[in-house]
Enzyme design. Structure first.
Site, PDB file in Angstrom:
ATOM      1  N   GLU A 139       0.890  -1.166   0.000  1.00  0.00           N
ATOM      2  CA  GLU A 139       0.000   0.000   0.000  1.00  0.00           C
ATOM      3  C   GLU A 139       0.921   1.207   0.000  1.00  0.00           C
ATOM      4  O   GLU A 139       1.445   1.600   1.040  1.00  0.00           O
ATOM      5  CB  GLU A 139      -0.886   0.009   1.263  1.00  0.00           C
ATOM      6  CG  GLU A 139      -1.834  -1.169   1.394  1.00  0.00           C
ATOM      7  CD  GLU A 139      -3.034  -1.068   0.472  1.00  0.00           C
ATOM      8  OE1 GLU A 139      -3.230  -0.020  -0.173  1.00  0.00           O
ATOM      9  OE2 GLU A 139      -3.773  -2.060   0.392  1.00  0.00           O
ATOM     10  N   CYS A 159      -2.273   9.511   2.172  1.00  0.00           N
ATOM     11  CA  CYS A 159      -2.000   8.783   0.922  1.00  0.00           C
ATOM     12  C   CYS A 159      -3.120   8.988  -0.077  1.00  0.00           C
ATOM     13  O   CYS A 159      -2.881   9.131  -1.267  1.00  0.00           O
ATOM     14  CB  CYS A 159      -1.787   7.302   1.210  1.00  0.00           C
ATOM     15  SG  CYS A 159      -3.142   6.548   2.102  1.00  0.00           S
TER      16      CYS A 159
HETATM   17  P1  NAD Z   1       8.217   4.886   4.688  1.00  0.00           P
HETATM   18  O1  NAD Z   1       8.267   4.119   3.431  1.00  0.00           O
HETATM   19  O2  NAD Z   1       9.332   5.819   4.975  1.00  0.00           O
HETATM   20  O3  NAD Z   1       8.149   3.913   5.958  1.00  0.00           O
HETATM   21  C1  NAD Z   1       7.104   2.981   6.137  1.00  0.00           C
HETATM   22  C2  NAD Z   1       7.557   1.905   7.098  1.00  0.00           C
HETATM   23  O4  NAD Z   1       8.576   1.120   6.476  1.00  0.00           O
HETATM   24  C3  NAD Z   1       8.143   2.403   8.414  1.00  0.00           C
HETATM   25  O5  NAD Z   1       7.683   1.598   9.458  1.00  0.00           O
HETATM   26  C4  NAD Z   1       9.641   2.215   8.204  1.00  0.00           C
HETATM   27  O6  NAD Z   1      10.358   2.051   9.408  1.00  0.00           O
HETATM   28  C5  NAD Z   1       9.659   0.946   7.393  1.00  0.00           C
HETATM   29  N1  NAD Z   1      10.879   0.729   6.605  1.00  0.00           N
HETATM   30  C6  NAD Z   1      11.796   1.636   6.181  1.00  0.00           C
HETATM   31  N2  NAD Z   1      12.764   1.023   5.469  1.00  0.00           N
HETATM   32  C7  NAD Z   1      12.470  -0.300   5.447  1.00  0.00           C
HETATM   33  C8  NAD Z   1      13.084  -1.435   4.845  1.00  0.00           C
HETATM   34  N3  NAD Z   1      14.209  -1.339   4.141  1.00  0.00           N
HETATM   35  N4  NAD Z   1      12.477  -2.620   5.009  1.00  0.00           N
HETATM   36  C9  NAD Z   1      11.319  -2.744   5.702  1.00  0.00           C
HETATM   37  N5  NAD Z   1      10.705  -1.705   6.294  1.00  0.00           N
HETATM   38  C10 NAD Z   1      11.265  -0.489   6.169  1.00  0.00           C
HETATM   39  O7  NAD Z   1       6.806   5.628   4.666  1.00  0.00           O
HETATM   40  P2  NAD Z   1       6.231   6.664   5.712  1.00  0.00           P
HETATM   41  O8  NAD Z   1       6.959   7.957   5.546  1.00  0.00           O
HETATM   42  O9  NAD Z   1       6.150   6.068   7.054  1.00  0.00           O
HETATM   43  O10 NAD Z   1       4.731   6.834   5.177  1.00  0.00           O
HETATM   44  C11 NAD Z   1       4.392   7.740   4.174  1.00  0.00           C
HETATM   45  C12 NAD Z   1       4.128   7.044   2.876  1.00  0.00           C
HETATM   46  O11 NAD Z   1       3.140   6.033   3.091  1.00  0.00           O
HETATM   47  C13 NAD Z   1       3.547   7.941   1.822  1.00  0.00           C
HETATM   48  O12 NAD Z   1       4.118   7.654   0.579  1.00  0.00           O
HETATM   49  C14 NAD Z   1       2.071   7.583   1.824  1.00  0.00           C
HETATM   50  O13 NAD Z   1       1.407   7.875   0.629  1.00  0.00           O
HETATM   51  C15 NAD Z   1       2.130   6.136   2.107  1.00  0.00           C
HETATM   52  N6  NAD Z   1       0.866   5.631   2.663  1.00  0.00           N
HETATM   53  C16 NAD Z   1       0.116   4.795   1.888  1.00  0.00           C
HETATM   54  C17 NAD Z   1      -1.091   4.322   2.366  1.00  0.00           C
HETATM   55  C18 NAD Z   1      -1.941   3.385   1.532  1.00  0.00           C
HETATM   56  O14 NAD Z   1      -2.838   2.783   2.091  1.00  0.00           O
HETATM   57  N7  NAD Z   1      -1.702   3.243   0.245  1.00  0.00           N
HETATM   58  C19 NAD Z   1      -1.522   4.687   3.636  1.00  0.00           C
HETATM   59  C20 NAD Z   1      -0.745   5.530   4.398  1.00  0.00           C
HETATM   60  C21 NAD Z   1       0.472   5.993   3.893  1.00  0.00           C
END
Ligand code: NAD
Length: 520
Positions: free
Chosen positions: A261, A295
């Site tokens: 997502e 998002c």
């Molecule tokens: P992010 O990608 O920076 O982090 C998301 C999660 O992934 C965090 O828990 C982080 O610690 C973890 N992470 C980071 N590197 C990783 C790795 N190498 N392996 C596994 N996990 C890892 O995103 P964010 O800044 O927390 O969230 C914002 C983003 O999320 C935006 O792009 C937003 O659009 C998206 N989002 C999407 C939805 C949806 O349902 N489509 C919902 C909410 C947010």
């Protein structure tokens, strides 16, 4: 299992051998990190940075407890999940305060997100059996002597990696549906909202009498990456598309399936017969609420040229009172993740440099923690503010000649998450032509509040679905069973099959499917 006035009675082993009755990994000496209030920088809590070994241990704990959880069946799980729903509801103010502290979003927004999540817990609990339980299907001609059925079995342990922007609604979209399907879950919340993650895991664990069905691991990206490699049976990831790719790469090592997502670049399309006041209200809320860190929030608006001027007048009039500041009554909060400030600034600067016209906010809108609402019109389609996710309180509003152009520009992005259409006569057909997972007509984001609808995107917005029947099936594998009811007239699966049987089989195939003439 029996149900007492205080909930279902517990039976079966409580914990994995020698494990303590706690949800999260034991508080211990070792690396830790602070969660901060993004409005002030104050420390809200201190949490462990869990190592790969600790993550593996959490998966093992969950795997043992998940056997009990699977075996209590749909009815047993329903009771516990409904109890959890009630606990979250009764402690709504407490959880809202925590979400407010860790994300900076207003209490009302926190309450709204939690309210929607509660509705999903309720729906998943009540519908899992109907969606996933054994269902008879037609056996067709060749297996007419068989009874055929399909059921959806839990995968085992699901790893859930969450973002910070909706730290309750978003991860619960995976956690709740995975639990309702009978899986154990290990949850790694965002490093910006670990306290909210702990609260969710602790309340669920309290409800199930301490059994470690749902486990918490905290830390940065490395802890998330460790979860992908810790022996889980599926990973549900919500976050940016770039991190999603890293998650997929880590999961690919062991053929672990994933739900992604990811981000979006949603548009609001406004047709010439739209209610302009309503369209402006929806676009403004969708773009600015949660400081644009949504998002499924609008980042672009395409307005039919015939109504562009009156639409802009409405939008600006309604936007006048929206400001971002630290006080509790602020309509929008701070930018939760400091590094995003740079991205927002770059998108605004680029849009202006390419000829965009600032009608609200602008280059000086980006402060140290807060960004003031910014609206820019006539922004060229190759600007970063159109092609990349901004994740700030900004709206790009461009006029279009007709709805074909609105659809074509909307679909020109590599993302495909959600969006809205405002209009009357053509609204449904426009919505159908938008390449995205979800569209609301004459409203914004309403699909997120309909528990029976699937939630997810296409392209760089990811794949797989949470919510609804699709969201339940996402955390299962389909199991097909046929049961012979009487001996077959034609025994096709036998070494004794003779020529006459083969002839009759050929006759049958011809009779069934040979009738249609060849197309010329
Ligand atoms: P992010 O990608 O920076 O982090 C998301 C999660 O992934 C965090 O828990 C982080 O610690 C973890 N992470 C980071 N590197 C990783 C790795 N190498 N392996 C596994 N996990 C890892 O995103 P964010 O800044 O927390 O969230 C914002 C983003 O999320 C935006 O792009 C937003 O659009 C998206 N989002 C999407 C939805 C949806 O349902 N489509 C919902 C909410 C947010």
């Amino acid at each position: 299992m029996t149900t007492s006035p205080t909930g279902p009675e517990l039976s079966g082993p409580l914990f994995g051998a020698g494990e303590p009755p706690i949800s999260s990994l034991p508080v211990r000496e070792g690396p830790s990190f602070e969660s901060l209030d993004p409005r002030t920088g104050d420390v809200v809590g201190v949490h462990a940075i869990h190592s790969a070994e600790e993550v593996e241990a959490a998966v093992e704990r969950s795997r043992l407890a998940a056997i009990w959880w699977r075996d209590i069946g749909f009815e047993g799980r329903k009771e516990f999940l409904l109890q959890w729903r009630s606990v979250i509801t009764r402690r709504l103010a407490q959880l809202s305060q925590l979400v407010h502290l860790e994300t900076g979003k207003p209490h009302g927004d926190a309450q709204l997100e939690i309210g929607l999540a509660i509705d999903h817990v309720n729906w998943a609990a009540k519908n899992a059996k109907k969606v996933l339980g054994a269902t008879s299907v037609s056996s067709g001609v060749f297996a007419i002597n068989h009874a055929s059925s399909v059921r959806y079995n839990p995968l085992g342990v699901v790893g859930v990696i969450g973002p910070w922007n909706y730290p309750v609604f978003t991860p619960l979209g995976s956690i709740t549906y995975a639990l309702a399907a009978g899986n154990g879950v290990v949850f790694k919340p965002s490093e910006y909202t670990p306290g909210v993650g702990r609260w969710l895991v602790d309340t669920f664990t309290e409800v199930v009498g301490g059994r470690p069905v749902l486990q918490l691991v905290t830390g940065y990206g490395e802890t998330g990456a460790a979860l992908c490699r810790a022996g889980v049976d599926k990973v549900a990831f919500t976050g940016s598309a770039n991190t999603g790719k890293r998650v997929m790469a880590a999961c690919a090592e062991n053929l672990v399936p994933v739900v992604i997502e990811a981000g979006g670049k949603d548009s609001v399309i406004v047709d010439e017969d739209a209610d302009l006041a309503a369209a402006a209200e929806g676009a403004l809320w969708s773009g600015m609420s949660n400081a644009g860190q949504t998002c499924i929030g609008a980042e672009r608006v395409y307005v039919h040229r015939a109504v562009f001027e009156p639409f802009m007048a409405e939008l600006l009039e309604q936007a006048r009172t929206v400001t971002a500041h630290a006080a509790n009554d602020s309509l929008i909060g701070p930018i939760t993740m400091p590094s995003q400030l740079e991205v927002i600034q770059r998108h605004i600067d680029d849009a202006i440099a390419k000829g965009g016209r600032v009608v609200l906010g602008g280059a000086g809108a980006v402060g140290e923690r807060f960004v003031q609402p910014t609206i820019i019109t006539h922004v060229p389609e190759d600007s970063a503010a159109i092609t990349e996710e901004t994740f700030g309180p900004t709206l790009v509003v461009n006029p279009v000649d007709d709805m074909d152009e609105a659809v074509q520009l909307t679909n020109a992005t590599e993302y495909g998450l959600a969006g809205s259409v405002y209009g009357k006569r053509r609204a449904v057909s426009i919505a159908e032509r938008v390449r995205s997972g979800m569209t609301s007509i004459n409203a914004v984001a309403m699909f997120a509040g309909v528990p029976s609808l699937p939630f997810g995107g296409v392209g760089q917005s990811g794949f797989g679905r949470i919510h609804g029947p699709d969201g339940l099936r996402e955390f299962t594998y389909a199991k097909a069973i046929t049961r012979q009811r009487f001996k077959p007239l034609l025994n096709l699966t036998s070494m004794q099959r003779d020529e006459a049987t083969d002839k009759n089989a050929a006759l049958l195939i011809n009779l069934l499917y040979g009738g249609r003439k060849t197309l010329r």
